[in-house]
Design an enzyme around this catalytic site. Structure first.
Site, PDB file in Angstrom:
ATOM      1  N   PRO A   2       0.735  -1.232  -0.328  1.00 33.21           N
ATOM      2  CA  PRO A   2       0.238   0.294   0.041  1.00 33.21           C
ATOM      3  C   PRO A   2       0.488   1.191   0.007  1.00 33.21           C
ATOM      4  CG  PRO A   2      -0.331  -1.336   1.883  1.00 33.21           C
ATOM      5  CD  PRO A   2       0.740  -2.484   1.572  1.00 33.21           C
ATOM      6  N   GLU A   3       0.262   2.676  -0.697  1.00 38.43           N
ATOM      7  CA  GLU A   3       1.385   3.769  -0.799  1.00 38.43           C
ATOM      8  C   GLU A   3       0.131   4.809   0.137  1.00 38.43           C
ATOM      9  OE1 GLU A   3       2.398   4.857  -4.421  1.00 38.43           O
ATOM     10  OE2 GLU A   3       2.709   2.095  -5.385  1.00 38.43           O
TER      11      GLU A   3
END
Ligand SMILES: [Zn+2]
Length: 277
Positions: A2-3
């Site tokens: 995830p960013e």
């Protein structure tokens, strides 16, 4: 992995679902999850704490507890939270269980085993090893075009590599770096220090735009308490990628074929025409 947008959405969902709840007990089933502590010490410390709110710094989720402690959690590759009613079975790879005062359990499950949790005093949270070196938050006042210009000017690495460095810019990973570079029509392989100062404003704006767009999109999705997962939000946004994972497809701006090059060990997607320089 995830960013920033996905971690932001996970933190918001957790804040909504468990903000105000108290932790009656905690059970750590994978000792290495709690960096620098033991399952026993960790459980003893957190027991009885109530969750004031949940937010994030960079890609770290911060549970602010009453009593002056903060629980730092990092999802890494595959960590996710589940808020389960009493009768629901535990998922595979359950590494932590927090028993809440409404009889539900907040579970941390992590198939790849890279997730991390740490309890720190609130006054020291930004001085911890995990957070102290992080660059300013993209939506903070410190992250200005001037900041980005002077940061890039000091880097002899490529723009792409520099943007992925969390001590230079916080929150960009392989996907959103590619999207921001495409949106600002910038070549990912230029040496950062050689990047024209005149073009920094556009890149800066593109970084904010890709984050804003994906967070706004994720905000419209329903929250599933039994799957508080970054990849849920990431997956929902996939169809909107302009360049990432679109090798061989026509560029949405000029029709040229999108290219992929392996650069510093990661796939880099770009339009050879729009992002010539
Ligand atoms: Zn193009």
């Amino acid at each position: 992995m995830p960013e920033l947008p996905e971690v932001e959405l996970v933190a918001r969902a957790l804040d909504k679902l468990v903000g105000g709840r108290c932790i009656l007990a905690a059970e750590i089933r994978r000792a290495r999850l709690v960096a620098g502590s033991t399952p026993k010490d960790f459980s003893r410390l957190i027991r009885g704490s109530c969750i004031n709110c949940v937010n994030r710094r960079g890609k770290h989720i911060l549970f602010e507890l009453n009593g002056g402690l903060v629980l730092i959690a990092h999802l890494r590759m595959s960590g996710r939270f589940l808020l389960l009613p009493p009768e629901a079975p535990l998922p595979k790879f359950t590494h932590a269980i927090f028993y809440l005062d409404d009889e539900r359990r907040l579970v941390f499950s992590d198939q790849r085993h890279f997730g991390m949790m740490k309890l720190v005093p609130a006054a020291q949270v930004h001085k911890t090893k995990e957070l102290r070196a992080l660059a300013p938050e993209p939506f903070s006042e410190e992250f200005t075009p001037q900041y980005l210009a002077s940061t890039l000017a000091r880097s002899r690495r490529t723009l792409k590599e520099t943007l992925l460095d969390q001590t230079k810019v916080t929150g960009l990973g392989n996907i959103y770096a590619a999207e921001a570079l495409f949106l600002s029509r910038v070549n990912p392989f230029i040496i950062a220090a050689d990047f024209s100062r005149r073009r920094v404003g556009r890149l800066h704006q593109a970084i904010l735009d890709v984050f804003t767009e994906s967070i706004a999109h994720g905000s419209t999705l329903n929250i599933d308490p039994e799957n508080i997962d970054g990849s849920y939000y990431g997956g929902a946004y996939e169809g909107r990628w302009r360049v990432y994972d679109r090798e061989g497809e026509p560029c949405i701006a000029c029709g040229s074929r999108i290219r992929r090059l392996t650069h510093a060990g990661r796939s880099t997607y770009f339009c050879p025409r729009c992002q010539r320089r």
